[in-house]
Design a protein around this motif. Sequence first.
Motif, mmCIF file in Angstrom:
data_model
loop_
_atom_site.group_PDB
_atom_site.id
_atom_site.type_symbol
_atom_site.label_atom_id
_atom_site.label_comp_id
_atom_site.label_asym_id
_atom_site.label_seq_id
_atom_site.Cartn_x
_atom_site.Cartn_y
_atom_site.Cartn_z
ATOM 1 N N GLU A 1 0.852 -1.144 0.098
ATOM 2 C CA GLU A 1 0.000 -0.092 0.208
ATOM 3 C C GLU A 1 0.662 1.188 0.074
ATOM 4 N N VAL A 2 0.607 1.992 -1.026
ATOM 5 C CA VAL A 2 1.675 3.244 -1.045
ATOM 6 C C VAL A 2 1.012 4.629 -1.112
ATOM 7 N N GLU A 3 1.547 5.801 -0.618
ATOM 8 C CA GLU A 3 1.157 6.858 -0.775
ATOM 9 C C GLU A 3 1.213 7.417 -2.228
ATOM 10 N N GLU A 4 0.676 8.557 -2.330
ATOM 11 C CA GLU A 4 0.822 9.202 -3.758
ATOM 12 C C GLU A 4 2.243 9.686 -4.005
ATOM 13 N N ASP A 5 3.118 9.885 -3.311
ATOM 14 C CA ASP A 5 4.103 10.282 -3.567
ATOM 15 C C ASP A 5 5.544 9.214 -3.408
ATOM 16 N N GLU A 6 4.930 7.926 -3.131
ATOM 17 C CA GLU A 6 5.873 6.953 -2.955
ATOM 18 C C GLU A 6 6.186 6.190 -4.489
ATOM 19 N N SER A 7 7.176 5.438 -4.537
ATOM 20 C CA SER A 7 7.598 4.908 -5.817
ATOM 21 C C SER A 7 7.515 3.293 -5.619
ATOM 22 N N VAL A 8 6.960 2.923 -6.838
ATOM 23 C CA VAL A 8 6.638 1.445 -6.792
ATOM 24 C C VAL A 8 7.559 0.677 -7.954
ATOM 25 N N VAL A 9 7.874 -0.411 -7.841
ATOM 26 C CA VAL A 9 8.666 -1.453 -8.937
ATOM 27 C C VAL A 9 7.383 -1.892 -9.732
ATOM 28 N N VAL A 10 7.657 -1.590 -11.024
ATOM 29 C CA VAL A 10 6.397 -1.876 -12.083
ATOM 30 C C VAL A 10 7.129 -2.868 -13.001
ATOM 31 N N ASP A 11 6.482 -3.927 -13.281
ATOM 32 C CA ASP A 11 6.778 -4.717 -14.300
ATOM 33 C C ASP A 11 8.533 -5.001 -14.057
ATOM 34 N N GLU A 12 9.001 -5.360 -12.785
ATOM 35 C CA GLU A 12 10.306 -5.501 -12.629
ATOM 36 C C GLU A 12 11.501 -4.474 -12.988
ATOM 37 N N THR A 13 10.660 -3.097 -13.109
ATOM 38 C CA THR A 13 11.717 -2.299 -13.381
ATOM 39 C C THR A 13 11.422 -0.922 -12.284
ATOM 40 N N ILE A 14 12.127 0.197 -12.271
ATOM 41 C CA ILE A 14 12.055 1.217 -11.537
ATOM 42 C C ILE A 14 12.347 2.455 -12.439
ATOM 43 N N ASP A 15 11.586 3.468 -12.205
ATOM 44 C CA ASP A 15 11.764 4.525 -13.052
ATOM 45 C C ASP A 15 12.247 5.759 -11.964
ATOM 46 N N LEU A 16 13.362 6.261 -12.549
ATOM 47 C CA LEU A 16 14.104 7.177 -11.692
ATOM 48 C C LEU A 16 13.808 8.291 -11.899
ATOM 49 N N GLU A 17 13.267 8.609 -12.852
ATOM 50 C CA GLU A 17 12.747 10.068 -13.222
ATOM 51 C C GLU A 17 12.230 10.942 -12.029
ATOM 52 N N GLU A 18 11.331 10.697 -11.444
ATOM 53 C CA GLU A 18 10.709 11.343 -10.272
ATOM 54 C C GLU A 18 11.756 11.650 -9.338
ATOM 55 N N ALA A 19 12.591 10.502 -8.873
ATOM 56 C CA ALA A 19 13.546 10.392 -7.697
ATOM 57 C C ALA A 19 14.509 11.533 -8.266
ATOM 58 N N LEU A 20 14.784 11.662 -9.377
ATOM 59 C CA LEU A 20 16.030 12.423 -9.902
ATOM 60 C C LEU A 20 15.680 13.743 -9.707
ATOM 61 N N ARG A 21 14.278 14.253 -10.313
ATOM 62 C CA ARG A 21 13.671 15.347 -10.151
ATOM 63 C C ARG A 21 13.926 15.942 -8.806
ATOM 64 N N ASP A 22 13.293 15.074 -7.833
ATOM 65 C CA ASP A 22 13.002 15.661 -6.510
ATOM 66 C C ASP A 22 14.551 15.802 -6.094
ATOM 67 N N ALA A 23 15.645 15.006 -6.148
ATOM 68 C CA ALA A 23 16.732 15.279 -5.590
ATOM 69 C C ALA A 23 17.484 16.491 -6.161
ATOM 70 N N VAL A 24 17.277 16.888 -7.601
ATOM 71 C CA VAL A 24 17.956 17.817 -8.172
ATOM 72 C C VAL A 24 17.098 19.197 -7.716
ATOM 73 N N VAL A 25 15.947 19.394 -7.904
ATOM 74 C CA VAL A 25 14.931 20.612 -8.201
ATOM 75 C C VAL A 25 14.929 21.062 -6.762
ATOM 76 N N LEU A 26 14.693 20.269 -5.665
ATOM 77 C CA LEU A 26 14.501 20.444 -4.519
ATOM 78 C C LEU A 26 15.742 21.266 -3.901
ATOM 79 N N GLU A 27 16.925 20.939 -4.529
ATOM 80 C CA GLU A 27 18.290 21.506 -4.060
ATOM 81 C C GLU A 27 18.810 22.711 -4.635
ATOM 82 N N LEU A 28 18.030 23.052 -5.837
ATOM 83 C CA LEU A 28 18.590 24.180 -6.615
ATOM 84 C C LEU A 28 18.198 25.393 -5.879
ATOM 85 N N PRO A 29 19.191 26.593 -5.904
ATOM 86 C CA PRO A 29 18.871 27.736 -5.106
ATOM 87 C C PRO A 29 17.976 28.350 -5.989
ATOM 88 N N PHE A 30 16.847 29.016 -5.229
ATOM 89 C CA PHE A 30 16.050 30.049 -5.971
ATOM 90 C C PHE A 30 16.653 31.361 -6.435
#
Length: 182
Positions: free
Chosen positions: A106-135
């Motif tokens: 059971e996952v929350e909206e912002d949690e990631s899941v393994v789908v068809d034995e794959t993981i999609d890193l795009e959202e995790a990458l986006r969060d890691a980069v965008v949240l750290e960039l200076p305004f």
Amino acid sequence: MSPVHPHPDRRSPLVLEVHELARRTGAMKQVSTTVPAPADLGIHMIGVPHGSDIELGLRLEAVTEGVLVTGTADVQLHGQCSRCLDDIEGEASFDLQELFFYPGHEVEEDESVVVDETIDLEEALRDAVVLELPFTPLCEEDCRGLCPECGVNLNDDPEHSHGQRVDPRWEKLADLGGDAPN
Ligand SMILES: [Zn+2]
Ligand SMILES: [Zn+2]
């Protein structure tokens, strides 16, 4: 109810296969790869140019609930100084950490899941980069910015000021009988 997760686009370089880990808790896989940056990886004044190289150094580890991804993303940055509006070019390294839950969890909206034995890193990458960039990115820590009166870049002309009828440099040159600087 779990949110709907779309099927992974296996052509995306940010989608990684994890079937080798096969739910064997403790199993690990190192991934070192260079991928092109997805579009819009940034905020208004600074970001990662679309298609530029992102170097990923990741460790994928099977844990009880899913696949834990930890590592770094080394990116190019392109932006504009928020004070003097000069271009900023640079490199930065961002830490990534994301747990991708196995299906059935059971996952929350912002949690990631393994789908068809794959993981999609795009959202995790986006969060890691965008949240750290200076305004308000700066070209230099002590950037002097622009003259509020005439807009000249004060980094190029630290002595710049208004209120004098004749620029002192011109006066000096006039004394020497030289031409005014252009
Ligand atoms: Zn600046
Ligand atoms: Zn000025």
